[in-house]
Write an enzyme that holds these catalytic residues in place. Sequence first.
Site, PDB file in Angstrom:
ATOM      1  N   CYS A   1     -19.900  22.330  13.996  1.00 34.05           N
ATOM      2  CA  CYS A   1     -19.272  22.977  12.850  1.00 34.05           C
ATOM      3  C   CYS A   1     -19.963  24.311  12.626  1.00 34.05           C
ATOM      4  CB  CYS A   1     -19.356  22.090  11.605  1.00 34.05           C
ATOM      5  SG  CYS A   1     -21.006  21.944  10.887  1.00 34.05           S
TER       6      CYS A   1
ATOM      7  N   HIS B   1     -22.651  22.717   1.403  1.00 32.89           N
ATOM      8  CA  HIS B   1     -23.901  23.044   2.075  1.00 32.89           C
ATOM      9  C   HIS B   1     -23.841  24.439   2.664  1.00 32.89           C
ATOM     10  CE1 HIS B   1     -21.216  21.332   5.141  1.00 32.89           C
ATOM     11  NE2 HIS B   1     -21.847  22.103   6.007  1.00 32.89           N
TER      12      HIS B   1
END
Length: 665
Positions: free
Chosen positions: A183, A65
């Site tokens: 993240c 992603h």
Amino acid sequence: MSELITAELVDLDLSAETKSEAARSLAGRMVSAGRVTDLDGFLADVAAREAQMPTGLDGGIGIPHCRSEHVAAPTLAFGRSRRGIDFGAADGPADLVFLIAAPAGADDDHLTILSSLARRLMDPGFTDALRAEADPAVAAALIRGEDAPATAPEPEDAPEEKAAGPTTEQAAEPFRIVAVTSCPTGIAHTYMAAESLEAAARTQGVVLDVETQGSAGFERLDPGVIAAADAVIWAHDVDVREKGRFAGKPVVDTGVKAGINRPAELIAEARAKAGRGEISGIAEDGAGQADGTDGSAGSSGHFGVRLRTYLMSGVSYMVPFVAAGGLLIALSFAIGGYEIAGAKSVADHFVWGEAASWAALLNQIGTAAFGFLVPVLAGYIAYGMADRPALVPGFVGGAIALTIDAGFLGGLVAGLLAGAAVMTIQRVKVHPTLRGIMPVLVIPLLASIAVGFLMFIVVGKPIASLQNALTDWLNGLSGSNAVILGVVLGLMMCFDMGGPLNKVAYAFAVGGLADPTPGSLKVMAAVMAAGMVPPLAMALATTLRRSLFTRTERENGRAAWVLGASFITEGAIPFAAADPLRVIPSVMAGGAVTGALSMAFGCTLRAPHGGVFVVPLIGEPFLYLLAIAVGTAVSTALVVALKGMRRAPDSNAHVDDGSAVTVAA
């Protein structure tokens, strides 16, 4: 709002064998759907995100992603592989692959949808249904949450057991944990870690509240919830925001993937720390740090990785002093000659109309800036290890290193000693009334005494001897020895282009400027010259052989001219990410040639940065430029030759004007 995933974005027989092939196949579907505007540009962004941290998860899941300017609308593509594809998960290859594409400025609603998917991937019922489904349209609906499979209800306590009266365990207050997950992208791992921790807490009877610091923003935990918590878990790969809220709590500091893969262990560790009465070194203003247990932004993995992070922290703060001081000294020599270093103090002798006085002024300002190099290096190495309480002992240790002539190496050791001393003191359990003065008085005082003793009495003299030996070795380099060192430094600068090896070579060169000698000035020149080669070579290659590169790469090539000339090696990273097997060996060869030639020509450099803009301050400037030109030519020739040898299928994935078509499955 357009649908995040449709049947056209589902491939239930994904034939790719590698993660790059899988990303290209699924991204091709996004291009066909009009969701991605530039296939190769988007894939370069996916590869760059993958390089930060593998996106494989336990349970056979891969979630490549990224956020990219080449994404027109938030999109999800799903592929199911029979063979399995290695995405770096500990338990083996992934058979379920989700490619998540978010625009660079994605709105919160879409990111919330993506976050919801990330949480549902932790549900075995959901993933089992996707493995069994044969209809792409139904699979897309499942992923959108329109017909999610039911999961088994959680067991409830029987009424008759409650009526029987609570046992001692039942009457006890439940253990409470607050957690923060984050993240770098803030799309998937952040929310998966949250879901995994919450599920593990439910099975253990633990009350757990999570703050997800993702791309969709974050909602702060209620201060009352934090106050009532018995322990804290940080599962993060970027800095936790507003750390001071968790002061005085036991903290488990780990990476986000540990939150996904090992939630039960983290909860057990949090309970153990609370049972031992351990508290973090975090002050209410956010200073200090928690004790790490795994790879993270806080603990940064195993010792070697943490050590590099600490050293780079010191070097990064030292570089501005080196840059300002080095340029000022170099300018003073250009104006007044090398003898200006012996001029009298301009505080007592300064004549406005004399060039020599101005040269002396520049020299003495630069020398004053250089006087901070070792203390700043030591202070911020310690700061990287133990935050603000370590600054004082770090600076003290660095100043002592100068006093005993231990130089750059002494600063390194002093910073590590100061950080270690502070971290040791932070682990000592103290009475709550003393916690407020610990980071501002007790810790700096005790750590400074410890570091001073060690530097003056124990390790200072041996380090000074080692520093002198290194200086003598650099000054004695000539002929083949200097060329070999130039080759090694060139290879290191070009291998990872801003990564660990590049930073080690650069730190070695900059460290020599703290106490400049003819040998250390040659090393600095070779390092900067080699670091300019990768972007310049890619810029030249995209100019000479445009047909070998995509439209995005040609655009990056134009920018690489300026980046290379400015000594920004990272300008070649997009090319290396898209085609590492051809680009990296090519630029390494050119960098090695440039480093060797710079050392052989005897080029010197006092400035740690600047590229071609500091050429007038370089010793042997014309030979220096020749070394860069030759290395650039070597890299360009190699990358053009290697790319020209590859097979033609890439032309099936894109056409020269940048438009993309889908390759038939």
